[in-house]
Design an enzyme around this catalytic site. Sequence first.
Site, PDB file in Angstrom:
ATOM      1  N   ILE A 196      34.615  52.426  73.097  1.00 46.52           N
ATOM      2  CA  ILE A 196      35.875  52.319  73.835  1.00 46.52           C
ATOM      3  C   ILE A 196      35.678  52.820  75.269  1.00 46.52           C
ATOM      4  O   ILE A 196      34.784  53.627  75.554  1.00 46.52           O
ATOM      5  CB  ILE A 196      37.006  53.091  73.126  1.00 46.52           C
TER       6      ILE A 196
ATOM      7  N   PHE B 197      39.586  62.937  71.096  1.00 50.78           N
ATOM      8  CA  PHE B 197      38.229  63.071  70.580  1.00 50.78           C
ATOM      9  C   PHE B 197      37.622  64.382  71.042  1.00 50.78           C
ATOM     10  O   PHE B 197      37.606  64.678  72.245  1.00 50.78           O
ATOM     11  CB  PHE B 197      37.336  61.933  71.085  1.00 50.78           C
TER      12      PHE B 197
ATOM     13  N   TYR C 104      31.195  63.946  67.087  1.00 49.87           N
ATOM     14  CA  TYR C 104      32.586  63.812  67.501  1.00 49.87           C
ATOM     15  C   TYR C 104      33.517  63.912  66.298  1.00 49.87           C
ATOM     16  O   TYR C 104      33.135  63.685  65.149  1.00 49.87           O
ATOM     17  CB  TYR C 104      32.825  62.472  68.199  1.00 49.87           C
TER      18      TYR C 104
ATOM     19  N   TYR D 168      42.196  51.698  71.909  1.00 44.99           N
ATOM     20  CA  TYR D 168      42.206  50.398  71.222  1.00 44.99           C
ATOM     21  C   TYR D 168      43.396  49.519  71.598  1.00 44.99           C
ATOM     22  O   TYR D 168      43.600  48.467  70.997  1.00 44.99           O
ATOM     23  CB  TYR D 168      42.177  50.626  69.706  1.00 44.99           C
TER      24      TYR D 168
ATOM     25  N   PHE E  77      40.844  60.421  61.936  1.00 43.18           N
ATOM     26  CA  PHE E  77      40.595  59.029  61.536  1.00 43.18           C
ATOM     27  C   PHE E  77      39.100  58.699  61.529  1.00 43.18           C
ATOM     28  O   PHE E  77      38.678  57.696  60.961  1.00 43.18           O
ATOM     29  CB  PHE E  77      41.347  58.042  62.438  1.00 43.18           C
ATOM     30  N   ASP E  78      38.292  59.542  62.146  1.00 42.63           N
ATOM     31  CA  ASP E  78      36.841  59.298  62.150  1.00 42.63           C
ATOM     32  C   ASP E  78      36.128  60.590  62.535  1.00 42.63           C
ATOM     33  O   ASP E  78      36.608  61.362  63.361  1.00 42.63           O
ATOM     34  CB  ASP E  78      36.481  58.182  63.144  1.00 42.63           C
TER      35      ASP E  78
END
Length: 467
Positions: A98, A141, A68, A124, A78-79
């Site tokens: 999540i 995502f 991902y 979140y 961010f990730d």
Amino acid sequence: SALTTETMSASSPPADKPMDDSPQNDASNDDLGEDISTEQNGGLHKKILREGSGEFTSPPGSTVVVHYVGRLTDGTVFDSSRERSEPFEFKLGDGNVIKGWDVGVATMKKGEMALLTCSPEYGYGKAGSPPKIPSDATLKFEVEVIDWKATDVTDDGGVAKVVLKKGEGFEKPNDQAEVKVHIVGKHEERVFEDRHVEFQLGSGEDFGVVEGVELALEKMAKDEKVLLTVKPKYGYGSDGSAEHDIPANAVLEYVVHLTDFKKAKELYSMDFEEKLEACKSAKEKGNDFHKSGAYSRALKEYKRIDKIVDSLYGDDKEKEDIKPVKLAGYLNMAACYLKLNDHFEAAKACDKAIEIDQDNIKAHFRRGQARLALQDFNDAKADFKRVLQLDPKNKAARDQLAVVTQRTAQVIAKERKLYSRMFQKLAEKEAEQSPPSPAEPKSEEVNDSKNEEEMKDEQPATGTVEA
């Protein structure tokens, strides 16, 4: 990872179009795809970037392996599992990630790549995940489902289960329960059976249900639907199935839906007479299976006797009354194990029989057979001698004693030959490594060596079941 507190390593096949961490056009595209939020309120959208393969989507309860890239709406990454070069694993539907992932990934097939747009409610929320994810952030995502991992039903990899639909409650069918099942069986994408069947657990083979399916049913809830991968040991084995045109040693795939079941009366709710009758019934079934050569099925019935007997908490008279049934069960288990070439378990069953009746001829004879097969010659000899003490005219035991003597001599001769070769090789190696005498001239050393090389070149039982 910002998604969960746990990450795990897994191998990943290359994607057709690998994701990268650069901002994507989709991050600002108004076309978000389909609304897949549970409330249909626009909280979660999915846009398929690459179609997956197969019939099924990621099953709840399975461990899913994904790659991902997570971005904010401005395209900031961010990730990313891609940056770590390490796919991410999580158990789907357990709340470990999540909400957007638990809901969204469950709609994806193996190999599928999709863009999930998660509102704060599916991400979140107000808390965010500082410092990278702010409060009330909408997240995007790009997710690729690489694989998912099944549950091992048999603890040896023989039957793997993936839940396609969760069942109702926690009750499971017990031994002898009446089950109603829909079964679809496939071999190499060819459907060879698609039917509804009703039967009693433990007698599935009478209805053409393979052992792997029966074992899975014991761990299913009402209305549960599963995908099974069944290896030959729990399917049609080395014989295959002429009826279904299944070759030898075939791996099978089943979709099994347990539509309903009725539990059999639990052992704890039976009185002594009911348990005694259940033992006798199991013994009769086992004997019938043994006579027909169905030793595995016979063994299952004899094991049921052992289970019933272990549940007895009666008075001394009741325990004494059950002893003959218990003894017959162990003797018959030993006979089945011998037929199935499981000599270790055969010996154990005989041990239990001898605990009940230390002078039982069949128990000593069958244990002797098992020990002989295990090359435990001294103990095998002791068992056959014990049989002759109890029955001096027992020809079978006398013949087996002769076999023990013969096998022992063969093993000793083989060991002597092995050790003789080992010592010979050691001696030759030591001779080759021995340094020449320093007193001898160099020219003679060479001549002696040649002479040595030239010289080297010139040298040349089971019994019947208890009724």
